[in-house]
Design a protein around this motif. Structure first.
Motif, PDB file in Angstrom:
ATOM      1  N   ASN A  58      34.942  38.609  53.758  1.00 25.59           N
ATOM      2  CA  ASN A  58      33.696  37.814  53.691  1.00 25.59           C
ATOM      3  C   ASN A  58      33.395  37.254  55.073  1.00 25.59           C
ATOM      4  N   LYS A  59      32.443  36.371  55.208  1.00 24.24           N
ATOM      5  CA  LYS A  59      32.055  35.877  56.540  1.00 24.24           C
ATOM      6  C   LYS A  59      33.190  35.105  57.213  1.00 24.24           C
ATOM      7  N   PHE A  60      34.005  34.395  56.392  1.00 22.52           N
ATOM      8  CA  PHE A  60      35.158  33.695  56.962  1.00 22.52           C
ATOM      9  C   PHE A  60      36.198  34.706  57.461  1.00 22.52           C
ATOM     10  N   GLY A  61      36.406  35.734  56.670  1.00 24.58           N
ATOM     11  CA  GLY A  61      37.392  36.747  57.041  1.00 24.58           C
ATOM     12  C   GLY A  61      37.010  37.500  58.298  1.00 24.58           C
ATOM     13  N   ARG A  62      35.711  37.845  58.415  1.00 22.72           N
ATOM     14  CA  ARG A  62      35.264  38.580  59.604  1.00 22.72           C
ATOM     15  C   ARG A  62      35.437  37.733  60.862  1.00 22.72           C
ATOM     16  N   LEU A  63      35.102  36.454  60.757  1.00 20.71           N
ATOM     17  CA  LEU A  63      35.264  35.546  61.895  1.00 20.71           C
ATOM     18  C   LEU A  63      36.739  35.396  62.272  1.00 20.71           C
ATOM     19  N   PHE A  64      37.573  35.229  61.253  1.00 19.78           N
ATOM     20  CA  PHE A  64      38.996  34.999  61.495  1.00 19.78           C
ATOM     21  C   PHE A  64      39.669  36.248  62.054  1.00 19.78           C
ATOM     22  N   LEU A  65      39.249  37.431  61.588  1.00 17.88           N
ATOM     23  CA  LEU A  65      39.863  38.681  62.033  1.00 17.88           C
ATOM     24  C   LEU A  65      39.737  38.862  63.549  1.00 17.88           C
ATOM     25  N   LYS A  66      38.591  38.513  64.111  1.00 18.13           N
ATOM     26  CA  LYS A  66      38.394  38.651  65.568  1.00 18.13           C
ATOM     27  C   LYS A  66      39.446  37.847  66.324  1.00 18.13           C
ATOM     28  N   ARG A  67      39.672  36.617  65.870  1.00 20.73           N
ATOM     29  CA  ARG A  67      40.636  35.740  66.554  1.00 20.73           C
ATOM     30  C   ARG A  67      42.070  36.217  66.322  1.00 20.73           C
ATOM     31  N   VAL A  68      42.342  36.672  65.116  1.00 13.54           N
ATOM     32  CA  VAL A  68      43.690  37.152  64.809  1.00 13.54           C
ATOM     33  C   VAL A  68      44.031  38.368  65.666  1.00 13.54           C
ATOM     34  N   GLU A  69      43.099  39.307  65.780  1.00 13.98           N
ATOM     35  CA  GLU A  69      43.358  40.505  66.583  1.00 13.98           C
ATOM     36  C   GLU A  69      43.603  40.143  68.044  1.00 13.98           C
ATOM     37  N   ASN A  70      42.786  39.227  68.578  1.00 13.56           N
ATOM     38  CA  ASN A  70      42.996  38.779  69.967  1.00 13.56           C
ATOM     39  C   ASN A  70      44.373  38.142  70.127  1.00 13.56           C
ATOM     40  N   GLY A  71      44.719  37.269  69.172  1.00 16.83           N
ATOM     41  CA  GLY A  71      45.995  36.568  69.266  1.00 16.83           C
ATOM     42  C   GLY A  71      47.186  37.509  69.148  1.00 16.83           C
ATOM     43  N   LEU A  72      47.149  38.433  68.182  1.00 12.89           N
ATOM     44  CA  LEU A  72      48.252  39.368  68.002  1.00 12.89           C
ATOM     45  C   LEU A  72      48.387  40.318  69.183  1.00 12.89           C
ATOM     46  N   ASN A  73      47.259  40.711  69.756  1.00 13.35           N
ATOM     47  CA  ASN A  73      47.300  41.568  70.944  1.00 13.35           C
ATOM     48  C   ASN A  73      47.951  40.842  72.120  1.00 13.35           C
ATOM     49  N   GLU A  74      47.614  39.563  72.291  1.00 13.88           N
ATOM     50  CA  GLU A  74      48.211  38.774  73.375  1.00 13.88           C
ATOM     51  C   GLU A  74      49.715  38.615  73.159  1.00 13.88           C
ATOM     52  N   ILE A  75      50.113  38.384  71.918  1.00 12.33           N
ATOM     53  CA  ILE A  75      51.539  38.258  71.613  1.00 12.33           C
ATOM     54  C   ILE A  75      52.259  39.562  71.919  1.00 12.33           C
ATOM     55  N   SER A  76      51.629  40.689  71.560  1.00 15.25           N
ATOM     56  CA  SER A  76      52.232  41.988  71.819  1.00 15.25           C
ATOM     57  C   SER A  76      52.420  42.223  73.314  1.00 15.25           C
ATOM     58  N   ILE A  77      51.402  41.847  74.104  1.00 17.92           N
ATOM     59  CA  ILE A  77      51.503  41.981  75.562  1.00 17.92           C
ATOM     60  C   ILE A  77      52.622  41.089  76.100  1.00 17.92           C
ATOM     61  N   GLY A  78      52.697  39.864  75.559  1.00 17.01           N
ATOM     62  CA  GLY A  78      53.748  38.941  75.997  1.00 17.01           C
ATOM     63  C   GLY A  78      55.136  39.478  75.719  1.00 17.01           C
ATOM     64  N   ILE A  79      55.319  40.110  74.554  1.00 19.83           N
ATOM     65  CA  ILE A  79      56.621  40.692  74.214  1.00 19.83           C
ATOM     66  C   ILE A  79      56.962  41.815  75.182  1.00 19.83           C
ATOM     67  N   GLN A  80      55.966  42.642  75.505  1.00 22.16           N
ATOM     68  CA  GLN A  80      56.191  43.722  76.463  1.00 22.16           C
ATOM     69  C   GLN A  80      56.599  43.172  77.823  1.00 22.16           C
ATOM     70  N   GLU A  81      55.916  42.103  78.263  1.00 14.86           N
ATOM     71  CA  GLU A  81      56.225  41.513  79.567  1.00 14.86           C
ATOM     72  C   GLU A  81      57.635  40.928  79.585  1.00 14.86           C
ATOM     73  N   ILE A  82      58.025  40.278  78.496  1.00 16.16           N
ATOM     74  CA  ILE A  82      59.375  39.716  78.418  1.00 16.16           C
ATOM     75  C   ILE A  82      60.414  40.822  78.448  1.00 16.16           C
ATOM     76  N   ASN A  83      60.146  41.909  77.723  1.00 13.33           N
ATOM     77  CA  ASN A  83      61.081  43.039  77.722  1.00 13.33           C
ATOM     78  C   ASN A  83      61.223  43.641  79.110  1.00 13.33           C
ATOM     79  N   GLN A  84      60.111  43.670  79.848  1.00 15.36           N
ATOM     80  CA  GLN A  84      60.167  44.170  81.217  1.00 15.36           C
ATOM     81  C   GLN A  84      61.018  43.262  82.090  1.00 15.36           C
ATOM     82  N   LEU A  85      60.838  41.937  81.905  1.00 13.48           N
ATOM     83  CA  LEU A  85      61.625  40.990  82.692  1.00 13.48           C
ATOM     84  C   LEU A  85      63.102  41.082  82.352  1.00 13.48           C
TER      85      LEU A  85
END
Length: 290
Positions: A58-85
């Motif tokens: 619904n409209k709440f879900g569509r709004l929330f999904l955008k933020r969730v995808e951004n947040g999960l993508n950032e977390i994934s990048i952070g995990i990759q960076e930590i693994n590199q370190l």
């Protein structure tokens, strides 16, 4: 709210089906339903419109999904960076170094390290000694390649090498044919000096003072190649580390027999601060190299 809940929500939003989502996530459908229901309770809104076995955002879900995808993508990048370190062979090293080391010493160090560890990224910052030390204290760099300096309880400086400094004169200079000179013999010459504030300016002034005179600075520069270029133009003499960028037809290198002109070069790091595995690997490699 947990990271796992957000991942479950993203999968359901993409498939629009609880059974298919449960299969993809390798969990039971009731467990998935409970997780989404708990998430909706925490948010205070429903996120899906349910039609039979299918669901749609619904409209709440569509709004929330955008933020969730951004947040999960950032977390994934952070995990990759930590693994590199964590992996010393694929991480990053940040190094501040003296401007005068960029011609000979630094290229040799980087070349030697890259041959052994080609996948480590090296970030370089060319700077004055005092600025390099401040970068280290601010934790903007992992290590510094600098000359000796006044003791600082927050920094360890490990000597690497003793670098001889030479007199450079124009090819038509009265001493051009000599292999060595006493520095006091240059008391009446015009000098090409490093700018005030650069460590080498004080080093050279100290040697001239030992020789009994104050150098008459005619021109100033910030790097070895500039000083050598001005000397080759006949504008004066200078004292710099070994330099091979100009033909011997224009400039001559002469040893200084008295006083012995030199400087100590070392590598510095911050006390009480754990280096990343890659930076520790670089430090060890440099110390062993010398």
């Amino acid at each position: 709210m947990e990271w796992q809940q957000l991942e479950y929500f993203r999968v359901v939003a993409k498939t629009e089906h609880f059974r298919k989502s449960a299969e993809l996530l390798a969990i039971s459908q009731p467990a998935l339903s409970r997780s989404i229901h708990k998430l909706e309770e925490e948010l205070g809104v429903t996120l899906f419109e349910r039609t039979g076995r299918s669901v749609q955002l619904n409209k709440f879900g569509r709004l929330f999904l955008k933020r969730v995808e951004n947040g999960l993508n950032e977390i994934s990048i952070g995990i990759q960076e930590i693994n590199q370190l964590k992996n010393p062979y694929t991480g990053t090293v940040s190094l501040a170094f003296l401007q005068t080391l960029g011609i000979t010493i630094l290229p040799e160090i980087i070349s030697n390290f890259n041959k052994q560890y080609p996948h480590v990224e090296i970030q370089l910052y060319q700077n004055k000694t005092l600025n390099s030390i401040q970068q280290l204290l601010n934790r903007e760099v992992d290590l510094c390649l600098i000359s000796s300096f006044e003791d600082n309880p927050n920094i360890t400086w490990h000597p690497l090498m003793d670098e001889e400094l030479f007199l450079y004169v124009p090819a038509n200079h009265r001493f051009a044919s000599k292999s060595s000179v006493v520095l006091s013999e240059l008391s009446d010459d015009n000098f090409i000096g490093f700018k005030k504030g650069l460590g080498m300016r004080g080093v050279i002034n100290n040697f001239c003072e030992k020789a009994g005179f104050t150098p008459r600075i005619r021109f100033e520069g910030e790097d070895v190649s500039t000083l050598a270029g001005l000397v080759s133009s006949g504008l004066g003499v200078t004292i710099i580390p070994a330099f091979h960028g100009i033909s011997s037809d224009k400039i001559k290198q002469i040893s200084i027999s008295e006083p012995y002109c030199h400087r100590e070069i070392g590598i510095a790091w911050l006390n009480g601060h754990t280096l990343s595995p890659s930076a520790d690997l670089f430090r060890t490699c440099v110390i062993e190299m010398f």
